[in-house]
Design a protein around this motif. Structure first.
Motif, short mmCIF file in Angstrom:
data_model
loop_
_atom_site.label_atom_id
_atom_site.label_comp_id
_atom_site.label_asym_id
_atom_site.label_seq_id
_atom_site.Cartn_x
_atom_site.Cartn_y
_atom_site.Cartn_z
N GLY A 175 12.89 10.03 1.89
CA GLY A 175 14.14 9.47 1.88
C GLY A 175 13.62 7.42 1.44
O GLY A 175 15.24 7.66 0.76
N CYS A 176 12.49 7.31 0.26
CA CYS A 176 12.54 6.20 -0.57
C CYS A 176 13.33 5.93 -1.26
O CYS A 176 12.63 6.63 -2.41
N THR A 177 13.68 5.07 -1.86
CA THR A 177 14.86 4.57 -3.01
C THR A 177 13.76 4.18 -4.07
O THR A 177 14.45 3.71 -4.90
N SER A 228 13.27 4.61 -7.29
CA SER A 228 14.48 5.04 -8.66
C SER A 228 14.59 3.39 -8.70
O SER A 228 15.91 3.78 -9.73
N ILE A 229 14.88 2.95 -7.85
CA ILE A 229 15.29 1.42 -8.29
C ILE A 229 14.45 0.53 -8.97
O ILE A 229 15.26 -0.35 -9.47
N ALA A 230 13.50 0.94 -8.89
CA ALA A 230 12.44 -0.40 -9.88
C ALA A 230 12.58 0.11 -10.63
O ALA A 230 11.25 0.72 -10.75
N ARG A 275 0.84 -1.27 -0.33
CA ARG A 275 0.09 -0.20 0.24
C ARG A 275 1.33 1.42 -0.29
O ARG A 275 0.41 2.39 -0.78
N ALA A 276 1.90 1.30 0.89
CA ALA A 276 3.00 2.49 1.22
C ALA A 276 3.04 3.36 -0.31
O ALA A 276 3.74 3.86 -0.63
N HIS A 277 4.00 1.83 -1.35
CA HIS A 277 4.46 2.34 -2.48
C HIS A 277 2.93 1.57 -3.55
O HIS A 277 4.34 1.82 -4.72
N ALA A 278 2.01 2.04 -3.32
CA ALA A 278 1.49 1.77 -4.49
C ALA A 278 1.30 0.56 -5.58
O ALA A 278 1.60 0.79 -6.64
N LEU A 279 2.10 -0.28 -5.17
CA LEU A 279 1.85 -1.40 -5.98
C LEU A 279 0.28 -1.87 -5.99
O LEU A 279 -0.40 -1.90 -5.29
N CYS A 287 11.43 0.05 1.81
CA CYS A 287 11.50 -0.09 0.64
C CYS A 287 12.07 -0.98 0.01
O CYS A 287 12.03 -0.52 -1.79
N VAL A 288 12.55 -1.51 0.44
CA VAL A 288 14.47 -2.28 -0.64
C VAL A 288 12.68 -3.76 -1.17
O VAL A 288 12.95 -4.14 -1.98
#
Length: 341
Positions: A333-335, A338-340, A228-232, A308-309
């Protein structure tokens, strides 16, 4: 431990007033060896007999006016009955004690016996017993249990609300659902009645997650802090899967499945993964998934500290399977986004 032959305490066995052909010994057996002074006197056993048997260590006093018909260590069930006898017929088991009495795994809390009383009653605390007063007490009782006990749902919610840790609240409520001791629907219905319960809204969010298929603390962390936090895209939870081989049909449940993208996510904590049989079952399940063309990602306790990882890994796997969305940064600070890629 030494049991008392009550037949010789004051002549022949004396029948109980509360039921046909129930001797005092049978009453003690039903109460796991505990009895009260008033019960003894009602069966013709005098204070003089009680004092003599205490003196020669044939019985032991647990609380004032409450005894065990044996000496030595007190089993937990005897302590429960003894605590209930202290407060009389209006008391009921609640909280951790009630959950343990119902047989919920991992329900043991502190060493005290937890009892509930109607709110109008005066609660005098005794050593080893925690007494709480409750509004609507009569409506919270299980109707056919001895000693009296609140319904399992009430016990779970009361126990969870008393814990200051949200993670432990979640672990308890998710566990009682996972063990099929109750259902999220029953917990939600009980929450609607417990309008004065502390942390009520927090508990409601936890139970709603359970209704969505979350079965453990780590699964809830994944749903809340990763998906939920990363809108997947929303995954399906506890998806039943059956496979067949030479030894028969094997049924398993996927923690999270992104059906459209052929991606499975398994959340591995200690529960269910600590023995050889469980590990073999997990490997068999993952191999079947791989044969069918589905990728399995395994995530564990790093979810707590590195969500986040984990989100980046899941997003990358989803992209490889055709997802065109973008992971959202959950904080400055979430990456993950940019990583995905």
């Amino acid at each position: 431990m030494r049991n008392v032959a009550w037949a010789s305490a004051a002549g022949p066995p004396i029948e109980a007033a509360e039921g046909p052909s129930r001797s005092f010994g049978e009453l003690c057996a039903r109460q796991q060896g505990a009895f009260s002074r008033s019960q003894a006197i009602a069966h013709g056993i005098t204070d003089k007999v009680l004092a003599r048997r205490s003196r020669v260590r044939q019985i032991q006093q647990i609380h004032r006016g409450v005894y065990a018909e044996f000496t030595g260590p007190l089993p937990w069930a005897t302590r429960v009955w003894a605590a209930w006898l202290v407060y009389g017929p209006d008391a009921a088991l609640t909280g951790a004690t009630a959950l343990q009495w119902y047989g919920v795994d991992g329900a043991a809390g502190d060493d005290r016996i937890h009892l509930a009383l109607p709110h109008s009653h005066r609660a005098i605390q005794r050593p080893g017993i925690l007494v709480t007063r409750h509004r609507g007490y009569e409506t919270q009782l299980h109707g056919a249990r001895t000693p009296p006990i609140v319904r399992l749902e009430v016990a779970a919610l009361v126990r969870a609300s008393a814990d200051p840790s949200t993670s432990r609240q979640a672990a308890l409520l998710l566990d009682v659902c996972r063990q099929r001791a109750t259902t999220p629907e029953r917990l939600l219905a009980e929450l609607d009645l417990l309008t004065r319960l502390p942390a009520r809204q927090v508990l409601r969010r936890i139970v709603l997650d359970a209704a969505d298929g979350v079965q453990s603390f780590l699964e809830r962390i994944y749903l809340r802090d990763v998906e939920r936090a990363h809108a997947l895209p929303p995954g399906r939870r506890q998806v039943r899967a059956a496979s067949k081989d030479g030894s028969g049909v094997h049924v398993s449940y996927r923690d999270v499945e992104y059906v459209r993208y052929g991606l499975l996510v398994e959340i591995d904590g200690q529960a269910g993964h600590s023995d050889s049989a469980s590990r073999w079952r997990d490997m068999h399940r993952d191999n079947i998934s791989a044969i069918s063309g589905k990728l399995t990602l395994r995530l564990g306790y790093q979810l707590v500290t590195e969500p986040c990882v984990a989100a980046a890994q899941v997003a990358s796997a989803l992209h490889r399977s055709g997802w065109s969305g973008t992971a959202r940064a959950c904080s400055p600070g979430c990456t993950a986004a940019s990583i995905a890629v």
